[in-house]
Design a protein around this motif. Structure first.
Motif, PDB file in Angstrom:
ATOM      1  N   HIS A  36       0.822  -1.212   0.000  1.00 56.72           N
ATOM      2  CA  HIS A  36       0.000   0.000   0.000  1.00 56.72           C
ATOM      3  C   HIS A  36       0.858   1.265   0.000  1.00 56.72           C
ATOM      4  O   HIS A  36       0.468   2.283  -0.567  1.00 56.72           O
ATOM      5  CB  HIS A  36      -1.017  -0.008   1.149  1.00 56.72           C
ATOM      6  N   HIS A  62       2.409  11.247 -10.613  1.00 63.96           N
ATOM      7  CA  HIS A  62       1.804  12.577 -10.733  1.00 63.96           C
ATOM      8  C   HIS A  62       2.877  13.639 -10.955  1.00 63.96           C
ATOM      9  O   HIS A  62       2.760  14.477 -11.852  1.00 63.96           O
ATOM     10  CB  HIS A  62       0.999  12.907  -9.473  1.00 63.96           C
ATOM     11  N   ARG A 100       4.622  18.188  -6.239  1.00 58.34           N
ATOM     12  CA  ARG A 100       3.715  18.466  -5.135  1.00 58.34           C
ATOM     13  C   ARG A 100       3.957  17.471  -4.002  1.00 58.34           C
ATOM     14  O   ARG A 100       4.224  16.292  -4.244  1.00 58.34           O
ATOM     15  CB  ARG A 100       2.283  18.324  -5.658  1.00 58.34           C
ATOM     16  N   ALA A 101       3.850  17.966  -2.769  1.00 60.00           N
ATOM     17  CA  ALA A 101       4.084  17.117  -1.595  1.00 60.00           C
ATOM     18  C   ALA A 101       2.761  16.560  -1.082  1.00 60.00           C
ATOM     19  O   ALA A 101       1.765  17.281  -0.986  1.00 60.00           O
ATOM     20  CB  ALA A 101       4.770  17.927  -0.498  1.00 60.00           C
ATOM     21  N   PHE A 102       2.752  15.281  -0.770  1.00 62.10           N
ATOM     22  CA  PHE A 102       1.550  14.629  -0.247  1.00 62.10           C
ATOM     23  C   PHE A 102       1.830  14.042   1.127  1.00 62.10           C
ATOM     24  O   PHE A 102       2.952  13.614   1.417  1.00 62.10           O
ATOM     25  CB  PHE A 102       1.083  13.523  -1.202  1.00 62.10           C
ATOM     26  N   ARG A 103       0.777  14.027   1.949  1.00 61.13           N
ATOM     27  CA  ARG A 103       0.855  13.444   3.283  1.00 61.13           C
ATOM     28  C   ARG A 103       0.979  11.927   3.154  1.00 61.13           C
ATOM     29  O   ARG A 103       0.238  11.313   2.397  1.00 61.13           O
ATOM     30  CB  ARG A 103      -0.430  13.792   4.044  1.00 61.13           C
ATOM     31  N   LYS A 161       1.015   7.932   4.750  1.00 61.09           N
ATOM     32  CA  LYS A 161       0.144   7.189   5.664  1.00 61.09           C
ATOM     33  C   LYS A 161       0.755   7.040   7.063  1.00 61.09           C
ATOM     34  O   LYS A 161       1.978   6.970   7.214  1.00 61.09           O
ATOM     35  CB  LYS A 161      -0.093   5.781   5.121  1.00 61.09           C
ATOM     36  N   ASN A 169      -5.185   2.217  13.170  1.00 59.94           N
ATOM     37  CA  ASN A 169      -4.500   3.094  12.226  1.00 59.94           C
ATOM     38  C   ASN A 169      -5.438   4.199  11.745  1.00 59.94           C
ATOM     39  O   ASN A 169      -5.070   5.374  11.716  1.00 59.94           O
ATOM     40  CB  ASN A 169      -3.978   2.275  11.042  1.00 59.94           C
ATOM     41  N   TRP A 170      -6.650   3.820  11.379  1.00 62.82           N
ATOM     42  CA  TRP A 170      -7.596   4.816  10.864  1.00 62.82           C
ATOM     43  C   TRP A 170      -7.939   5.833  11.955  1.00 62.82           C
ATOM     44  O   TRP A 170      -8.104   7.024  11.674  1.00 62.82           O
ATOM     45  CB  TRP A 170      -8.865   4.133  10.327  1.00 62.82           C
ATOM     46  N   GLU A 225     -12.778  10.177   1.948  1.00 63.95           N
ATOM     47  CA  GLU A 225     -11.878  10.116   3.112  1.00 63.95           C
ATOM     48  C   GLU A 225     -11.463   8.677   3.406  1.00 63.95           C
ATOM     49  O   GLU A 225     -10.318   8.408   3.763  1.00 63.95           O
ATOM     50  CB  GLU A 225     -12.564  10.709   4.345  1.00 63.95           C
ATOM     51  N   LEU A 226     -12.397   7.763   3.290  1.00 62.62           N
ATOM     52  CA  LEU A 226     -12.064   6.354   3.549  1.00 62.62           C
ATOM     53  C   LEU A 226     -11.000   5.856   2.579  1.00 62.62           C
ATOM     54  O   LEU A 226     -10.125   5.076   2.954  1.00 62.62           O
ATOM     55  CB  LEU A 226     -13.314   5.469   3.454  1.00 62.62           C
ATOM     56  N   GLN A 239      -8.604   7.381   1.522  1.00 64.54           N
ATOM     57  CA  GLN A 239      -7.279   7.905   1.885  1.00 64.54           C
ATOM     58  C   GLN A 239      -6.668   7.159   3.073  1.00 64.54           C
ATOM     59  O   GLN A 239      -5.569   7.481   3.510  1.00 64.54           O
ATOM     60  CB  GLN A 239      -7.379   9.411   2.169  1.00 64.54           C
ATOM     61  N   MET A 240      -7.384   6.171   3.582  1.00 62.51           N
ATOM     62  CA  MET A 240      -6.866   5.361   4.690  1.00 62.51           C
ATOM     63  C   MET A 240      -6.024   4.215   4.116  1.00 62.51           C
ATOM     64  O   MET A 240      -6.233   3.796   2.979  1.00 62.51           O
ATOM     65  CB  MET A 240      -8.030   4.764   5.492  1.00 62.51           C
ATOM     66  N   PRO A 241      -5.089   3.683   4.908  1.00 58.33           N
ATOM     67  CA  PRO A 241      -4.320   2.543   4.401  1.00 58.33           C
ATOM     68  C   PRO A 241      -5.151   1.257   4.368  1.00 58.33           C
ATOM     69  O   PRO A 241      -5.925   0.991   5.280  1.00 58.33           O
ATOM     70  CB  PRO A 241      -3.172   2.420   5.405  1.00 58.33           C
ATOM     71  N   TYR A 281     -14.259   2.194  -3.874  1.00 64.01           N
ATOM     72  CA  TYR A 281     -13.893   2.794  -5.170  1.00 64.01           C
ATOM     73  C   TYR A 281     -15.125   2.846  -6.072  1.00 64.01           C
ATOM     74  O   TYR A 281     -15.408   3.860  -6.717  1.00 64.01           O
ATOM     75  CB  TYR A 281     -12.791   1.984  -5.864  1.00 64.01           C
ATOM     76  N   SER A 321      -7.933  16.878  -4.152  1.00 60.67           N
ATOM     77  CA  SER A 321      -6.531  16.478  -4.283  1.00 60.67           C
ATOM     78  C   SER A 321      -6.338  15.927  -5.684  1.00 60.67           C
ATOM     79  O   SER A 321      -7.232  15.279  -6.223  1.00 60.67           O
ATOM     80  CB  SER A 321      -6.204  15.391  -3.251  1.00 60.67           C
ATOM     81  N   PRO A 322      -5.181  16.174  -6.293  1.00 56.43           N
ATOM     82  CA  PRO A 322      -4.952  15.584  -7.619  1.00 56.43           C
ATOM     83  C   PRO A 322      -4.828  14.061  -7.565  1.00 56.43           C
ATOM     84  O   PRO A 322      -4.951  13.400  -8.586  1.00 56.43           O
ATOM     85  CB  PRO A 322      -3.646  16.231  -8.086  1.00 56.43           C
ATOM     86  N   ILE A 323      -4.579  13.513  -6.360  1.00 58.01           N
ATOM     87  CA  ILE A 323      -4.526  12.056  -6.209  1.00 58.01           C
ATOM     88  C   ILE A 323      -5.595  11.662  -5.195  1.00 58.01           C
ATOM     89  O   ILE A 323      -5.524  12.045  -4.026  1.00 58.01           O
ATOM     90  CB  ILE A 323      -3.137  11.587  -5.724  1.00 58.01           C
ATOM     91  N   GLU A 326      -6.292   9.110  -3.457  1.00 51.43           N
ATOM     92  CA  GLU A 326      -5.918   8.375  -2.249  1.00 51.43           C
ATOM     93  C   GLU A 326      -5.006   9.152  -1.313  1.00 51.43           C
ATOM     94  O   GLU A 326      -4.630   8.642  -0.258  1.00 51.43           O
ATOM     95  CB  GLU A 326      -5.220   7.059  -2.626  1.00 51.43           C
ATOM     96  N   LEU A 327      -4.600  10.350  -1.690  1.00 44.12           N
ATOM     97  CA  LEU A 327      -3.609  11.070  -0.881  1.00 44.12           C
ATOM     98  C   LEU A 327      -4.003  12.519  -0.674  1.00 44.12           C
ATOM     99  O   LEU A 327      -4.497  13.178  -1.591  1.00 44.12           O
ATOM    100  CB  LEU A 327      -2.241  11.002  -1.575  1.00 44.12           C
ATOM    101  N   GLN A 328      -3.736  13.007   0.534  1.00 46.96           N
ATOM    102  CA  GLN A 328      -3.980  14.409   0.857  1.00 46.96           C
ATOM    103  C   GLN A 328      -2.743  15.232   0.550  1.00 46.96           C
ATOM    104  O   GLN A 328      -1.650  14.874   0.996  1.00 46.96           O
ATOM    105  CB  GLN A 328      -4.240  14.551   2.352  1.00 46.96           C
ATOM    106  N   PRO A 329      -2.900  16.351  -0.162  1.00 48.37           N
ATOM    107  CA  PRO A 329      -1.741  17.241  -0.324  1.00 48.37           C
ATOM    108  C   PRO A 329      -1.248  17.682   1.050  1.00 48.37           C
ATOM    109  O   PRO A 329      -2.040  17.842   1.980  1.00 48.37           O
ATOM    110  CB  PRO A 329      -2.304  18.426  -1.107  1.00 48.37           C
TER     111      PRO A 329
END
Lengths: 395, 395
Positions: free
Chosen positions: A240, A251, A259-262, A264, A343-344, B354-355, B357-359, B374, B386-388, B390-393
């Protein structure tokens, strides 16, 4: 008496493996348009100039390094030939050995070592470290060593030496213990496949291990139009996480945005039985002054008793002042699911008190987590603003 | 050939049951101080005046009704004596019957019916409804009927009639089908034990079923200093809900505050194999105009294949405009854990985006949920900023 037909079992596993591999290929490289996939090793000439084995050169706007990793095997072990197994060849075996030393007790060593032991192989587990599975919490480590040590002897704290035994098999010695085995399974970790890319020669910055220097939020290497993703970067070698890295690298390579992403919150699961799970901050990263620890031993847990798997320990960590959940480590049946839950919740910044307001069904392993959280709740300063801990006032 | 020793299996289960019951008693009534526990049936004389069987009267500042429930068994079935089983006596059996009709396929009928079928009992499952396990989503119901129908015949849509067969056993007829069995397991639901409390006579408001009229947020009955908790109130007969009700009733009875508390997002788990799970809003409560539905069929799911349990279906519901998760229904191995995850996310008001974006680790059953999410994400209007996906900028 029931006996395992090992060749049939291996064939069954191989068939499953092939199914999964086919599925990945048919959803990726199989669909590339003609000419898009060049099958060759490649090396960097410049950061955006690659050369294939046949001397063909490719100039790219951006490059993504996603070369994966390979098992570490000491060079000296080459003389033992196919008596040395790794994940590369284990699943090609047509039968199981009578005896096997598993050297390196991380995720792979534990998963395959335990599987072999249960399939009737005489397994000896060996690791230089005093812990297994990368466990850092000493209480969890002690439980894990005790539980898994009942299924295969664990020799910890000494490196393994190999020599040819008189009967042609392999003598493995670690500290003052020694065993003769048919096979040695090398699970000493994996090294990134970046050593033959001519990174330094092409002016790509690398660290002391030869791994490109990159930013884990942009996946950019140095300030070059070069990106890295997956096992090649030697960090978080998990599917993952590799997926996230691929998305970020893709991207940024395509857009040049960098661009920087957060990333997990960490989650590690070892599919041993019981599972070993690590979530969030690790034990040795915690400040003992500001951290509270809650725990629940699995032996009395109802659902674990019902499943005849009532062994293990859950440890949960929170910030003492705010009650915010920080991490957890456990060895526990169904731990993989508790790991996702925790984790969530950590990702959402939840406190121990908030978790106790969630439903815990009965009888489920989540109740063991609940018990650990109650223990933790009593040790943090932040309490729920409600006359009933488990319930929110409606007003 | 391996065969089950049924008497030993029943004894094993009884021992476990006794362990759990002892544990509850030793943590509750066993610790009451002398004279605090009066063992007697009681009836109301007035809302705060109770009378025990021997005529002793107790005046209380407040009363909590927590009398539980008992299995529903049609009166006419009394003539079949101990050939009729309920949960009250099933676990007292020293052996398993050769054949059994399970009448009523809710949670108890499915759990015990499936257990008996796997332990070698010839089980016939019968229910008046066209669904099982209280499933309301027609797609999930169809899957469940197909999957569980492979383990025991399911006769749906007709009530069962019992008569004594010529050989002394019981003939069970439902619609145009008929079977002769050794035992009948009555799992027709439970009725609250409130019918002999003289509620109406004492001026306590009751509904048409004779159940006290109460507020589920305060657990107060009418505007009296009378409270109710647990199965006695005929709503959500689940341990974790009963615990909440007990806490609320206890708090309000002790303080007189009559404070209202938020109740849990619904969670129902049937411990069949695979699990049947319901979370949040039920299918028939959703507005088809404003609801989006995502789904994932279990057959191709990697982890389910590995577990040789790749059957079932996950359906997830969200608000089409906001993407807020509303509920889910599924039949799926490890569904109990997916149910907790989804329930906690709904409680936190999370969106499908949001879900995502969780692992989701690999290989776990949570990946099947991810696939359903999905599917759902593509059908809701609210997308992640976000451009992705699954991920937060980070910025």
């Amino acid at each position: 008496q029931l006996r395992l037909n090992a060749p049939e079992a291996m064939e069954y596993v191989q068939d499953l493996r092939d199914t999964f591999v086919d599925r990945v290929l048919s959803n990726s490289s199989d669909n590339f348009p003609e000419g898009m996939l060049i099958e060759s090793y490649a090396r960097f000439v410049e950061p955006t100039l690659l050369e294939t084995e046949d001397g063909h050169r490719i100039r790219a706007g951006a490059v993504i390094i996603a070369t994966g990793s390979r098992p570490v095997v000491p060079e000296a072990w080459a003389e033992f030939g196919d008596a040395i197994l790794t994940t590369d060849d284990f699943f090609e075996q047509e039968d199981l050995p009578a005896s096997c030393a598993v050297i390196g007790l991380g995720v792979i060593g534990l998963e395959l070592g335990m599987a072999m032991a249960r399939l009737g192989v005489e397994v000896t587990g060996i690791d230089m470290a005093e812990t297994i599975g990368g466990i850092r919490d000493p209480e969890v480590a002690q439980q894990a060593i005790q539980i898994i040590g009942k299924e295969m002897p664990l020799w910890l704290g000494a490196g393994a030496e190999l020599e040819r035994a008189e009967d042609g098999r392999i003598r493995v010695t670690a500290g003052d213990r020694s065993v003769v085995v048919d096979k040695v399974f090398a699970s000493l970790g994996r090294r990134p496949n970046v050593d033959r890319l001519n990174l330094e020669g092409a002016g790509i910055p690398v660290d002391e291990r030869g791994v490109p220097v990159y930013d884990r939020h942009t996946m950019q290497v140095g300030d070059l139009p070069v990106y890295i993703a997956g096992d090649a970067d030697a960090e978080r070698p998990l599917l993952h996480e590799a997926g996230d890295e691929g998305r970020i690298a893709g991207h940024n390579a395509a857009t040049g945005e960098n661009r920087a992403f957060r990333r997990k919150v960490p989650l590690n699961i070892i599919f041993s039985d019981p599972n070993i799970v690590q979530v969030g901050a690790r034990f040795d990263e915690l400040d003992p002054e500001t951290t509270a620890i809650g725990q629940m031993a699995i032996p009395p847990v109802g659902r674990a008793l019902i499943m005849a798997n009532n062994k293990g320990l859950i440890r949960v960590y929170a910030d003492k002042a705010s009650g915010r959940l920080l991490g957890a480590e456990m060895i526990c049946v169904r731990g993989e699911h508790l790991g996702h839950l925790l984790n969530w919740c950590i990702t959402k910044g939840m406190t121990v008190g908030e978790l106790l307001q969630m439903p815990f069904y009965h009888p489920v392993m989540e109740e063991a987590l609940q018990a650990a959280l109650y223990d933790l709740y009593h040790k943090v300063e932040a309490k729920n603003d409600s006359p009933i801990t488990e319930l929110q006032p409606l007003d």
